[in-house]
Motif scaffolding. Structure first.
Motif, PDB file in Angstrom:
ATOM      1  N   TRP A   4       0.827  -1.206   0.000  1.00 60.77           N
ATOM      2  CA  TRP A   4       0.000   0.000   0.000  1.00 60.77           C
ATOM      3  C   TRP A   4       0.866   1.263   0.000  1.00 60.77           C
ATOM      4  CZ3 TRP A   4      -4.324   1.969  -1.293  1.00 60.77           C
ATOM      5  CH2 TRP A   4      -4.755   3.184  -0.766  1.00 60.77           C
ATOM      6  N   ALA A   5       1.918   1.260   0.828  1.00 62.22           N
ATOM      7  CA  ALA A   5       2.800   2.425   0.891  1.00 62.22           C
ATOM      8  C   ALA A   5       3.500   2.654  -0.448  1.00 62.22           C
ATOM      9  CB  ALA A   5       3.822   2.225   2.004  1.00 62.22           C
ATOM     10  N   ILE A   6       3.903   1.552  -1.095  1.00 60.65           N
ATOM     11  CA  ILE A   6       4.545   1.672  -2.409  1.00 60.65           C
ATOM     12  C   ILE A   6       3.566   2.238  -3.431  1.00 60.65           C
ATOM     13  CG2 ILE A   6       5.523   0.354  -4.322  1.00 60.65           C
ATOM     14  CD1 ILE A   6       6.723  -1.541  -2.255  1.00 60.65           C
ATOM     15  N   THR A   7       2.322   1.740  -3.391  1.00 55.35           N
ATOM     16  CA  THR A   7       1.299   2.215  -4.326  1.00 55.35           C
ATOM     17  C   THR A   7       1.034   3.706  -4.141  1.00 55.35           C
ATOM     18  OG1 THR A   7       0.252   0.028  -4.300  1.00 55.35           O
ATOM     19  CG2 THR A   7      -1.057   1.867  -5.132  1.00 55.35           C
ATOM     20  N   VAL A   8       0.922   4.121  -2.886  1.00 56.59           N
ATOM     21  CA  VAL A   8       0.680   5.539  -2.597  1.00 56.59           C
ATOM     22  C   VAL A   8       1.841   6.391  -3.091  1.00 56.59           C
ATOM     23  CG1 VAL A   8       0.443   7.235  -0.738  1.00 56.59           C
ATOM     24  CG2 VAL A   8      -0.823   5.075  -0.638  1.00 56.59           C
ATOM     25  N   ALA A   9       3.068   5.907  -2.858  1.00 58.13           N
ATOM     26  CA  ALA A   9       4.249   6.662  -3.290  1.00 58.13           C
ATOM     27  C   ALA A   9       4.290   6.803  -4.806  1.00 58.13           C
ATOM     28  CB  ALA A   9       5.512   5.967  -2.785  1.00 58.13           C
ATOM     29  N   VAL A  10       3.959   5.727  -5.527  1.00 58.25           N
ATOM     30  CA  VAL A  10       3.975   5.767  -6.992  1.00 58.25           C
ATOM     31  C   VAL A  10       2.896   6.697  -7.518  1.00 58.25           C
ATOM     32  CG1 VAL A  10       3.565   4.394  -9.076  1.00 58.25           C
ATOM     33  CG2 VAL A  10       5.006   3.486  -7.255  1.00 58.25           C
ATOM     34  N   VAL A  11       1.700   6.643  -6.918  1.00 63.39           N
ATOM     35  CA  VAL A  11       0.616   7.533  -7.348  1.00 63.39           C
ATOM     36  C   VAL A  11       0.987   8.987  -7.077  1.00 63.39           C
ATOM     37  CG1 VAL A  11      -1.775   8.211  -6.884  1.00 63.39           C
ATOM     38  CG2 VAL A  11      -1.179   5.789  -7.044  1.00 63.39           C
ATOM     39  N   ARG A  12       1.633   9.221  -5.952  1.00 60.41           N
ATOM     40  CA  ARG A  12       2.027  10.573  -5.584  1.00 60.41           C
ATOM     41  C   ARG A  12       3.086  11.118  -6.546  1.00 60.41           C
ATOM     42  NH1 ARG A  12       2.091  10.065   0.342  1.00 60.41           N
ATOM     43  NH2 ARG A  12       4.114   9.085   0.006  1.00 60.41           N
ATOM     44  N   VAL A  16       7.002  11.101 -12.177  1.00 57.75           N
ATOM     45  CA  VAL A  16       8.294  10.429 -12.304  1.00 57.75           C
ATOM     46  C   VAL A  16       8.110   9.034 -12.889  1.00 57.75           C
ATOM     47  CG1 VAL A  16      10.286   9.499 -11.057  1.00 57.75           C
ATOM     48  CG2 VAL A  16       9.316  11.712 -10.395  1.00 57.75           C
ATOM     49  N   PHE A  17       7.094   8.326 -12.389  1.00 61.65           N
ATOM     50  CA  PHE A  17       6.877   6.929 -12.774  1.00 61.65           C
ATOM     51  C   PHE A  17       6.438   6.783 -14.223  1.00 61.65           C
ATOM     52  CE2 PHE A  17       3.940   3.260 -13.034  1.00 61.65           C
ATOM     53  CZ  PHE A  17       4.852   2.248 -12.783  1.00 61.65           C
ATOM     54  N   LEU A  18       5.446   7.577 -14.647  1.00 64.78           N
ATOM     55  CA  LEU A  18       4.884   7.401 -15.988  1.00 64.78           C
ATOM     56  C   LEU A  18       5.885   7.686 -17.114  1.00 64.78           C
ATOM     57  CD1 LEU A  18       1.217   8.709 -15.610  1.00 64.78           C
ATOM     58  CD2 LEU A  18       2.066   6.358 -15.624  1.00 64.78           C
ATOM     59  N   PRO A  19       6.680   8.760 -17.048  1.00 67.70           N
ATOM     60  CA  PRO A  19       7.682   8.952 -18.118  1.00 67.70           C
ATOM     61  C   PRO A  19       8.691   7.813 -18.197  1.00 67.70           C
ATOM     62  CG  PRO A  19       7.332  10.989 -16.923  1.00 67.70           C
ATOM     63  CD  PRO A  19       6.617   9.925 -16.153  1.00 67.70           C
ATOM     64  N   LEU A  20       9.129   7.312 -17.032  1.00 69.12           N
ATOM     65  CA  LEU A  20      10.069   6.185 -17.037  1.00 69.12           C
ATOM     66  C   LEU A  20       9.416   4.936 -17.623  1.00 69.12           C
ATOM     67  CD1 LEU A  20      11.797   6.623 -13.557  1.00 69.12           C
ATOM     68  CD2 LEU A  20      12.771   7.088 -15.811  1.00 69.12           C
ATOM     69  N   GLY A 171      10.911  -5.149 -20.458  1.00 63.94           N
ATOM     70  CA  GLY A 171       9.711  -4.624 -19.825  1.00 63.94           C
ATOM     71  C   GLY A 171       9.706  -4.809 -18.318  1.00 63.94           C
ATOM     72  N   ILE A 172      10.068  -6.004 -17.867  1.00 65.55           N
ATOM     73  CA  ILE A 172      10.078  -6.289 -16.428  1.00 65.55           C
ATOM     74  C   ILE A 172      11.149  -5.463 -15.715  1.00 65.55           C
ATOM     75  CG2 ILE A 172      10.540  -8.064 -14.703  1.00 65.55           C
ATOM     76  CD1 ILE A 172       9.287 -10.080 -16.660  1.00 65.55           C
ATOM     77  N   ALA A 173      12.357  -5.448 -16.299  1.00 62.51           N
ATOM     78  CA  ALA A 173      13.447  -4.689 -15.677  1.00 62.51           C
ATOM     79  C   ALA A 173      13.142  -3.196 -15.652  1.00 62.51           C
ATOM     80  CB  ALA A 173      14.751  -4.955 -16.419  1.00 62.51           C
ATOM     81  N   GLY A 174      12.634  -2.673 -16.767  1.00 60.91           N
ATOM     82  CA  GLY A 174      12.317  -1.251 -16.835  1.00 60.91           C
ATOM     83  C   GLY A 174      11.184  -0.862 -15.906  1.00 60.91           C
ATOM     84  N   GLY A 175      10.151  -1.715 -15.831  1.00 63.56           N
ATOM     85  CA  GLY A 175       9.034  -1.437 -14.931  1.00 63.56           C
ATOM     86  C   GLY A 175       9.470  -1.432 -13.477  1.00 63.56           C
ATOM     87  N   ALA A 176      10.308  -2.405 -13.125  1.00 64.52           N
ATOM     88  CA  ALA A 176      10.803  -2.471 -11.743  1.00 64.52           C
ATOM     89  C   ALA A 176      11.665  -1.259 -11.420  1.00 64.52           C
ATOM     90  CB  ALA A 176      11.608  -3.757 -11.552  1.00 64.52           C
ATOM     91  N   LEU A 177      12.513  -0.859 -12.374  1.00 66.19           N
ATOM     92  CA  LEU A 177      13.372   0.302 -12.151  1.00 66.19           C
ATOM     93  C   LEU A 177      12.537   1.576 -12.014  1.00 66.19           C
ATOM     94  CD1 LEU A 177      16.227   1.445 -11.955  1.00 66.19           C
ATOM     95  CD2 LEU A 177      16.230   1.659 -14.453  1.00 66.19           C
ATOM     96  N   SER A 178      11.503   1.706 -12.836  1.00 61.20           N
ATOM     97  CA  SER A 178      10.629   2.875 -12.747  1.00 61.20           C
ATOM     98  C   SER A 178       9.961   2.946 -11.386  1.00 61.20           C
ATOM     99  CB  SER A 178       9.556   2.809 -13.849  1.00 61.20           C
ATOM    100  OG  SER A 178      10.138   2.740 -15.125  1.00 61.20           O
ATOM    101  N   LEU A 179       9.527   1.799 -10.894  1.00 63.28           N
ATOM    102  CA  LEU A 179       8.886   1.733  -9.578  1.00 63.28           C
ATOM    103  C   LEU A 179       9.855   2.149  -8.472  1.00 63.28           C
ATOM    104  CD1 LEU A 179       6.162   0.749  -8.293  1.00 63.28           C
ATOM    105  CD2 LEU A 179       7.306  -1.421  -7.889  1.00 63.28           C
ATOM    106  N   VAL A 180      11.072   1.613  -8.531  1.00 63.90           N
ATOM    107  CA  VAL A 180      12.075   1.913  -7.506  1.00 63.90           C
ATOM    108  C   VAL A 180      12.423   3.405  -7.513  1.00 63.90           C
ATOM    109  CG1 VAL A 180      14.478   1.559  -6.833  1.00 63.90           C
ATOM    110  CG2 VAL A 180      13.051  -0.399  -7.449  1.00 63.90           C
TER     111      VAL A 180
END
Length: 219
Positions: A4-12, A16-20, A171-180
């Motif tokens: 949940w905390a990760i989801t909130v951080a990504v939405v906030r 940053v997340f969407l361009p990556l 895709g998996i590596a890039g998505g994970a990196l974007s999340l981090v």
């Protein structure tokens, strides 16, 4: 940090997340577009006995054993290297069917021409192997085990070399990196805000005694 905390951080930190993530999609498509197509050629052959009999024992044994021996010989490292030296494809498989004199060939090459040429060379190698071994022990040509083609070499498939696999990895590596990156950025922003708040609080605490002293003096 929980989900949940990760989801909130990504939405906030969506900016940053969407361009990556968009860059990840473009990178995956670029990798997929660079994947080279390869041609798969298959063929089926059968071993046949000679038209005449011979008193000399065949070095391979029966026809079934001959198929197994040919599978080993044609699938050896020496055979693969010999084909590669001729500019043909070393990416092939020769499979003798269980308890049968039928053999299946499968070749994957950079082009259909290379794959078909490799299939023809494999058939030539099989015939030469049979002829040489049987001639060595003196078996007449008419009594030798031979090779006949049941299904001629033909292109049966065109595949992209690891296209989906490479795209999935990117895709998996890039998505994970974007999340981090989004989560770390959110943490840094939070730390900066807390530091500024702490600095203001310290400044106020320092200035309050001075104001109190001035008030007392005035009294």
């Amino acid at each position: 940090m929980d989900v949940w905390a990760i989801t909130v951080a990504v939405v906030r930190r969506w900016y940053v997340f969407l361009p990556l993530l968009a860059l990840t999609v473009l990178a995956a498509l670029w990798v997929g577009g660079r994947a080279t197509e390869e041609s798969v050629v298959t063929a089926t052959v059968v071993l046949v006995p000679g038209s005449e009999s011979s008193e000399i024992e065949n070095p391979y044994g029966g026809i079934g054993e001959t198929a197994q021996v040919l599978e080993i010989v044609l699938g050896s490292r020496v055979a693969h290297e010999a084909l590669e030296e001729k500019g043909l494809s070393p990416d092939y498989a020769v499979n003798a069917r269980s308890q049968s004199r039928i053999m299946d060939l499968s070749i994957t090459g950079s082009t259909s021409e290379v794959s078909l040429a490799t299939a023809d060379e494999l058939l030539a190698m099989a015939r030469k192997e049979l002829s040489d071994r049987q001639e060595e022990v003196g078996i007449p040509e008419a009594a030798q085990i031979g090779v006949e083609v049941l299904r001629v070499p033909a292109v049966t498939d065109v595949v992209a070399d690891g296209k989906l696999r490479n795209m999935a990895v990117v895709g998996i590596a890039g998505g994970a990196l974007s999340l981090v990156v989004a989560v770390v950025f959110d943490d840094l922003v939070g730390l900066a805000r807390r530091w500024r708040g702490s600095s203001r609080h310290s400044a106020q605490a320092t200035s309050d005694p001075e104001r109190s002293t001035e008030t007392d003096g005035a009294g």
